[in-house]
Write a protein that holds these residues in place. Structure first.
Motif, PDB file in Angstrom:
ATOM      1  N   ASN A  60     -11.921   1.595   6.094  1.00 43.23           N
ATOM      2  CA  ASN A  60     -12.579   1.392   4.801  1.00 43.23           C
ATOM      3  C   ASN A  60     -13.207   2.660   4.246  1.00 43.23           C
ATOM      4  OD1 ASN A  60     -12.237  -1.515   4.042  1.00 43.23           O
ATOM      5  ND2 ASN A  60     -13.019  -1.789   6.109  1.00 43.23           N
ATOM      6  N   TRP A  89     -10.589   0.308  -4.658  1.00 41.79           N
ATOM      7  CA  TRP A  89      -9.442   0.997  -4.070  1.00 41.79           C
ATOM      8  C   TRP A  89      -9.175   2.312  -4.806  1.00 41.79           C
ATOM      9  CZ3 TRP A  89      -9.369  -3.997  -5.959  1.00 41.79           C
ATOM     10  CH2 TRP A  89      -8.815  -4.190  -7.232  1.00 41.79           C
ATOM     11  N   SER A 138     -12.877   0.639   0.180  1.00 44.94           N
ATOM     12  CA  SER A 138     -13.473  -0.698   0.277  1.00 44.94           C
ATOM     13  C   SER A 138     -14.611  -0.681   1.296  1.00 44.94           C
ATOM     14  CB  SER A 138     -12.390  -1.700   0.672  1.00 44.94           C
ATOM     15  OG  SER A 138     -11.554  -1.161   1.688  1.00 44.94           O
ATOM     16  N   TRP A 193       0.844  -1.198   0.000  1.00 42.91           N
ATOM     17  CA  TRP A 193       0.000   0.000   0.000  1.00 42.91           C
ATOM     18  C   TRP A 193       0.880   1.249   0.000  1.00 42.91           C
ATOM     19  CZ3 TRP A 193      -3.553  -2.386   4.240  1.00 42.91           C
ATOM     20  CH2 TRP A 193      -4.566  -3.124   3.625  1.00 42.91           C
ATOM     21  N   HIS A 230     -12.995  -5.689  -1.097  1.00 46.86           N
ATOM     22  CA  HIS A 230     -12.970  -4.871  -2.298  1.00 46.86           C
ATOM     23  C   HIS A 230     -13.852  -5.533  -3.349  1.00 46.86           C
ATOM     24  CE1 HIS A 230     -10.075  -1.690  -1.652  1.00 46.86           C
ATOM     25  NE2 HIS A 230      -9.154  -2.527  -1.228  1.00 46.86           N
ATOM     26  N   ASP A 257      -8.255  -7.840   1.107  1.00 49.39           N
ATOM     27  CA  ASP A 257      -6.923  -7.748   1.689  1.00 49.39           C
ATOM     28  C   ASP A 257      -6.961  -8.402   3.059  1.00 49.39           C
ATOM     29  OD1 ASP A 257      -5.364  -6.064  -0.235  1.00 49.39           O
ATOM     30  OD2 ASP A 257      -6.985  -4.652   0.174  1.00 49.39           O
ATOM     31  N   LYS A 296     -10.076   3.870   2.570  1.00 45.93           N
ATOM     32  CA  LYS A 296      -9.513   2.974   1.566  1.00 45.93           C
ATOM     33  C   LYS A 296     -10.382   2.859   0.315  1.00 45.93           C
ATOM     34  CE  LYS A 296      -6.412  -0.268   0.370  1.00 45.93           C
ATOM     35  NZ  LYS A 296      -6.848  -0.567  -0.996  1.00 45.93           N
ATOM     36  N   GLU A 334      -3.928   4.668  -0.256  1.00 38.66           N
ATOM     37  CA  GLU A 334      -3.616   3.457   0.505  1.00 38.66           C
ATOM     38  C   GLU A 334      -2.815   3.786   1.756  1.00 38.66           C
ATOM     39  OE1 GLU A 334      -3.297   0.152  -3.058  1.00 38.66           O
ATOM     40  OE2 GLU A 334      -1.629   1.531  -2.736  1.00 38.66           O
TER      41      GLU A 334
END
Length: 420
Positions: A335, A270, A340, A36, A143, A303, A338, A41
């Motif tokens: 999240n 992402w 996701s 990441w 994701h 992930d 991120k 990330e």
């Protein structure tokens, strides 16, 4: 071959040295291997660093750039071969199981029982985070890859509307091209191309076909006319990329959409982390749609933090990491940044933006409706050897090394057979 081994050995020595010196200094340290490294990330990972810092644990970053994670997995292989296990490593599904089978993973079962992971983590994720009845990995997120990310200002400028079918998408890309905007932002790396093809196959053949071809590896489906049509559709869409796409990192393709240099990117969620990091807002600055023809289905990856069998004096840090990772507060905060959605189903969507709320609702519906499918490109459809064979064939087709859809289907079937 010798050069690769030499490089791997050098990585092992460098990482081993970092671990030994850090371990000698402070066992209250979490050593994390991950890939990441983009802005969005890194910002998401910082949420975890801060949570652990509050508990008195230092963070030792071992970042290995490369959006698909291949370089990171080479580094991990070197560390494991040298016996210098990290506290945890970012990993994808079948890779977790491979290391678990090799007997080098830790055991998080006591923590999992205490925290009730078996009740809150979807069965699709437990398939990859539990081995031989023991929890060996902590899922960080879910994701999904079948998304379109669109610059709203460009969309408004060209008078575009949400594409509901593949043909609608091609018509939309034509509008962007006519307006002098790069229609499709793509990075010419095999994992990016295959990730896009995942969505094309689902759109072309439908949910049952995707499952049979890319999860069950049914040979009749792989060699079918529907697969040939999927490659035909891939050939159509790649005509809309710019000439400089080869080798481009995924986040640079996302930046093209953020800046308005390109209209759309087909990428996992992402990508939304990059929009968030750039202070962009859904429905105001960008639009998120399911890839046309895939509504009602979710192609997922997750992930995971694979936890290794570290010495006893390092296990407290590992337990702290695992507990923090699957806490409701972290699952939400991480999240949100991120892009996701949470890896546990009991996290409220309160803090999520419009795209995040849609992602959470879509995941729930797909999980309940049997239309949650592992991404072949992202390491959840089939074991790594098969996924790599798949990515190789798709990339060769995109770059013109395979000349026709018929040839692509033949080579795909052969490559998967060879990799089984």
């Amino acid at each position: 071959m010798n050069r690769f081994l030499t490089t791997t050995a050098m990585i092992a020595l460098a990482l081993a040295g970092a671990h030994v010196s850090a371990h000698a200094a402070d066992v209250k340290e979490v050593q994390m291997l991950h890939w990441w490294t983009s802005g969005g990330e890194a910002a998401a990972l910082n949420v975890l660093k801060e949570d652990l810092s509050k508990e008195g644990f230092a963070w030792k970053d071992v970042p290995v750039a490369g959006g698909g994670g291949d370089a990171a997995m080479t580094a991990l292989k070197a560390m494991v071969a040298a016996g210098t296990y990290p506290t945890a490593s970012q990993m994808l599904g079948y890779t977790v199981l491979d290391y678990a089978q090799a007997g080098v993973m830790g055991d998080l079962t006591e923590t999992a029982k205490k925290e009730g992971w078996d009740k809150s983590v979807p069965a699709a994720l437990q398939k990859f985070s539990v081995y031989d009845g023991k929890w060996v990995a902590a899922p960080v997120n879910v994701h999904s890859v079948n998304w379109l990310w669109i610059n709203k200002a460009v969309m408004d400028k060209i008078g575009g509307t949400q594409p509901k079918s593949f043909d609608d998408l091609i018509a939309l890309l034509d509008k962007a091209k006519a307006a002098g905007v790069i229609p499709l932002a793509l990075g010419g790396q095999n994992w990016q191309e295959a990730t896009m093809f995942d969505s094309i196959v689902l759109s072309t053949g439908g949910p049952e076909f995707y499952k049979k071809a890319f999860n069950d590896l049914d040979e009749a489906s792989l060699k079918s006319d529907t697969m040939k049509k999927s490659f035909d559709n891939l050939a159509k869409i790649v005509k809309y990329v710019d000439p400089n796409f080869s080798g481009r990192d995924w986040n640079l393709a996302t930046a093209m959409v953020i800046k308005g240099d390109a209209l759309v990117q087909v990428m996992g969620d992402w990508a939304k982390g990059e929009f968030v990091a750039a202070k962009k807002t859904p429905d105001k600055d960008f639009l998120c749609y399911r890839f046309p023809g895939t509504d009602g289905s979710v192609i997922y990856n997750s992930d995971m933090f694979g936890m290794f069998n570290v010495p006893d004096d390092r296990k407290a840090a590992q337990v702290a990491l695992a507990t923090a990772t699957l806490s409701k507060s972290f699952q939400s905060a991480f999240n949100v940044v991120k892009g996701s959605v949470p890896a546990r189903t009991d996290v409220p969507d309160t803090d999520f933006d419009a795209c995040g709320k849609k992602g959470i609702a879509d995941l729930k519906a797909a999980n309940e409706g049997g239309t949650l499918f592992g991404s072949l490109a992202q390491g959840y459809g089939a074991p790594p050897a098969i996924a790599n064979a798949y990515k190789d064939v798709v990339s060769k087709f995109v770059h013109g090394q395979i000349k026709s859809s018929d040839e692509a289907v033949t080579q795909l079937v052969q490559a998967i057979d060879d990799a089984r």
